[in-house]
Design a protein around this motif. Structure first.
Motif, PDB file in Angstrom:
ATOM      1  N   ALA A   1       0.860  -1.193   0.000  1.00 19.24           N
ATOM      2  CA  ALA A   1       0.000   0.000   0.000  1.00 19.24           C
ATOM      3  C   ALA A   1       0.891   1.237   0.000  1.00 19.24           C
ATOM      4  O   ALA A   1       1.558   1.524   0.996  1.00 19.24           O
ATOM      5  N   VAL A   2       0.901   1.964  -1.118  1.00 18.31           N
ATOM      6  CA  VAL A   2       1.877   3.030  -1.321  1.00 18.31           C
ATOM      7  C   VAL A   2       1.198   4.270  -1.897  1.00 18.31           C
ATOM      8  O   VAL A   2       0.368   4.162  -2.809  1.00 18.31           O
ATOM      9  N   ILE A   3       1.545   5.442  -1.349  1.00 13.76           N
ATOM     10  CA  ILE A   3       1.034   6.687  -1.918  1.00 13.76           C
ATOM     11  C   ILE A   3       2.177   7.677  -2.109  1.00 13.76           C
ATOM     12  O   ILE A   3       3.085   7.757  -1.286  1.00 13.76           O
ATOM     13  N   PRO A   4       2.155   8.454  -3.212  1.00 15.02           N
ATOM     14  CA  PRO A   4       3.150   9.513  -3.395  1.00 15.02           C
ATOM     15  C   PRO A   4       2.721  10.773  -2.652  1.00 15.02           C
ATOM     16  O   PRO A   4       1.540  11.134  -2.635  1.00 15.02           O
ATOM     17  N   VAL A   5       3.681  11.438  -2.024  1.00 10.71           N
ATOM     18  CA  VAL A   5       3.397  12.654  -1.259  1.00 10.71           C
ATOM     19  C   VAL A   5       4.478  13.694  -1.548  1.00 10.71           C
ATOM     20  O   VAL A   5       5.581  13.359  -1.996  1.00 10.71           O
ATOM     21  N   ILE A   6       4.134  14.961  -1.263  1.00 11.64           N
ATOM     22  CA  ILE A   6       5.119  16.033  -1.366  1.00 11.64           C
ATOM     23  C   ILE A   6       5.093  16.846  -0.068  1.00 11.64           C
ATOM     24  O   ILE A   6       4.076  16.892   0.626  1.00 11.64           O
ATOM     25  N   PRO A   7       6.213  17.513   0.263  1.00 12.83           N
ATOM     26  CA  PRO A   7       6.253  18.311   1.487  1.00 12.83           C
ATOM     27  C   PRO A   7       5.309  19.513   1.410  1.00 12.83           C
ATOM     28  O   PRO A   7       4.986  20.006   0.328  1.00 12.83           O
ATOM     29  N   VAL A   8       4.887  19.981   2.560  1.00  9.93           N
ATOM     30  CA  VAL A   8       4.122  21.221   2.655  1.00  9.93           C
ATOM     31  C   VAL A   8       5.120  22.372   2.707  1.00  9.93           C
ATOM     32  O   VAL A   8       6.023  22.377   3.557  1.00  9.93           O
ATOM     33  N   VAL A   9       4.986  23.346   1.807  1.00  6.75           N
ATOM     34  CA  VAL A   9       5.938  24.453   1.765  1.00  6.75           C
ATOM     35  C   VAL A   9       5.380  25.726   2.396  1.00  6.75           C
ATOM     36  O   VAL A   9       6.132  26.625   2.764  1.00  6.75           O
ATOM     37  N   GLU A  10       4.052  25.814   2.521  1.00  4.17           N
ATOM     38  CA  GLU A  10       3.440  26.974   3.160  1.00  4.17           C
ATOM     39  C   GLU A  10       3.379  26.775   4.678  1.00  4.17           C
ATOM     40  O   GLU A  10       3.433  25.652   5.173  1.00  4.17           O
ATOM     41  N   THR A  11       3.270  27.875   5.401  1.00  2.00           N
ATOM     42  CA  THR A  11       2.999  27.785   6.824  1.00  2.00           C
ATOM     43  C   THR A  11       1.571  27.276   7.018  1.00  2.00           C
ATOM     44  O   THR A  11       0.657  27.669   6.295  1.00  2.00           O
ATOM     45  N   VAL A  70       0.994  25.100  13.237  1.00  3.43           N
ATOM     46  CA  VAL A  70       1.404  23.726  13.508  1.00  3.43           C
ATOM     47  C   VAL A  70       2.655  23.429  12.675  1.00  3.43           C
ATOM     48  O   VAL A  70       2.878  24.047  11.632  1.00  3.43           O
ATOM     49  N   PRO A  71       3.504  22.499  13.110  1.00  2.00           N
ATOM     50  CA  PRO A  71       4.749  22.216  12.391  1.00  2.00           C
ATOM     51  C   PRO A  71       4.463  21.612  11.011  1.00  2.00           C
ATOM     52  O   PRO A  71       3.925  20.512  10.907  1.00  2.00           O
ATOM     53  N   ARG A  72       4.817  22.327   9.971  1.00  2.40           N
ATOM     54  CA  ARG A  72       4.506  21.832   8.622  1.00  2.40           C
ATOM     55  C   ARG A  72       5.293  20.570   8.268  1.00  2.40           C
ATOM     56  O   ARG A  72       4.878  19.790   7.407  1.00  2.40           O
ATOM     57  N   ARG A  75      -1.740  26.560   9.599  1.00  2.00           N
ATOM     58  CA  ARG A  75      -2.406  26.908  10.858  1.00  2.00           C
ATOM     59  C   ARG A  75      -3.606  25.995  11.065  1.00  2.00           C
ATOM     60  O   ARG A  75      -4.350  25.709  10.121  1.00  2.00           O
ATOM     61  N   HIS A  76      -3.775  25.551  12.311  1.00  2.00           N
ATOM     62  CA  HIS A  76      -4.931  24.737  12.677  1.00  2.00           C
ATOM     63  C   HIS A  76      -6.000  25.647  13.259  1.00  2.00           C
ATOM     64  O   HIS A  76      -5.732  26.449  14.158  1.00  2.00           O
TER      65      HIS A  76
END
Length: 227
Positions: free
Chosen positions: A128-138, A156-158, A140-141
């Motif tokens: 079970a595999v999914i491609p993801v990319i980092p969050v580059v924006e700040t 929150v820590p991106r 907020r929750h």
């Protein structure tokens, strides 16, 4: 044998168009055709299943004739939700089939070949595999502390988060079994279905160009990527 289920059920509401977004042209060719071509480029033997709402199929066939589109695929009727649409696609895969099945958004025409290949190859062992990319924006929750108070928010820590893409790739038998679960609103993608079935998800690196075309601004980005 490997499969891909390409789900295309958009209505174009956020696009502000009467034409469903998967049929809009980028670089002179409908989005959905470019998506199918990308997976055929990845593998000439990949078994392709297109899931499309029944009400859109006549128009799709007209487009295929107009553009002389000859990529081979099986066609399944769309369902009430994405979960049900994927069920319809899985029904076209033999119950005794073994291999990997990817599920991909029809309006994501730019997954890199390397990301597709890595997702499929990793799923042969990880299941079970999914491609993801980092969050580059700040990030907020936002929360509502009480019925009387306004919304409050905090950063929150991106680095704790990732943006999820497709194709999401699974062992065929695992995805078939997971999709026999009763539907619930928490099934936002195929990984959430498999996770609810009790199976862990493995992450691989996606590519930032692999955008989901949803708005007119996305179309402008897509035209730039084509050029």
């Amino acid at each position: 044998m490997d499969y891909v289920i390409i789900v295309a059920g958009g209505k174009g509401l956020r696009m502000g168009s009467d034409i469903p977004k998967q049929f809009l042209p980028i670089g002179g060719k409908p989005v959905l055709m470019r998506t199918l071509e990308r997976f055929r480029e990845y593998s000439p033997t990949l078994q392709m299943i297109l899931v499309l709402p029944k009400a859109q199929q006549d128009y799709w066939h007209q487009l295929c004739e107009e553009y002389h589109f000859d990529v081979k695929y099986q066609l399944a009727d769309g369902g009430e939700t994405r979960f049900h649409s994927v069920q319809h696609g899985l029904a076209l895969i033999p119950d005794d089939a073994h291999g990997v099945v990817g599920v991909h958004d029809g309006v994501r025409p730019f997954p890199s070949i390397d990301v597709i290949r890595n997702s499929y190859e990793t799923a042969r062992t990880a299941k079970a595999v999914i491609p993801v990319i980092p969050v580059v924006e700040t990030v907020r929750h936002i929360s509502l502390t009480s019925h009387l108070s306004p919304l409050t928010s905090k950063t929150v820590p991106r680095n704790d988060y990732r943006l999820v893409q497709t194709p999401q790739c699974f062992d065929i038998q695992l995805l078939k079994a997971a999709n026999r679960q009763p539907y619930n609103d928490g099934f936002t993608d195929d990984a959430s279905v498999v996770e609810a079935f009790g199976f862990d998800i493995t992450l691989v690196e996606g590519n930032r160009e692999n955008i989901k075309i949803t708005t007119p601004f996305d179309m402008k980005i897509a035209e730039s990527l084509i050029k």
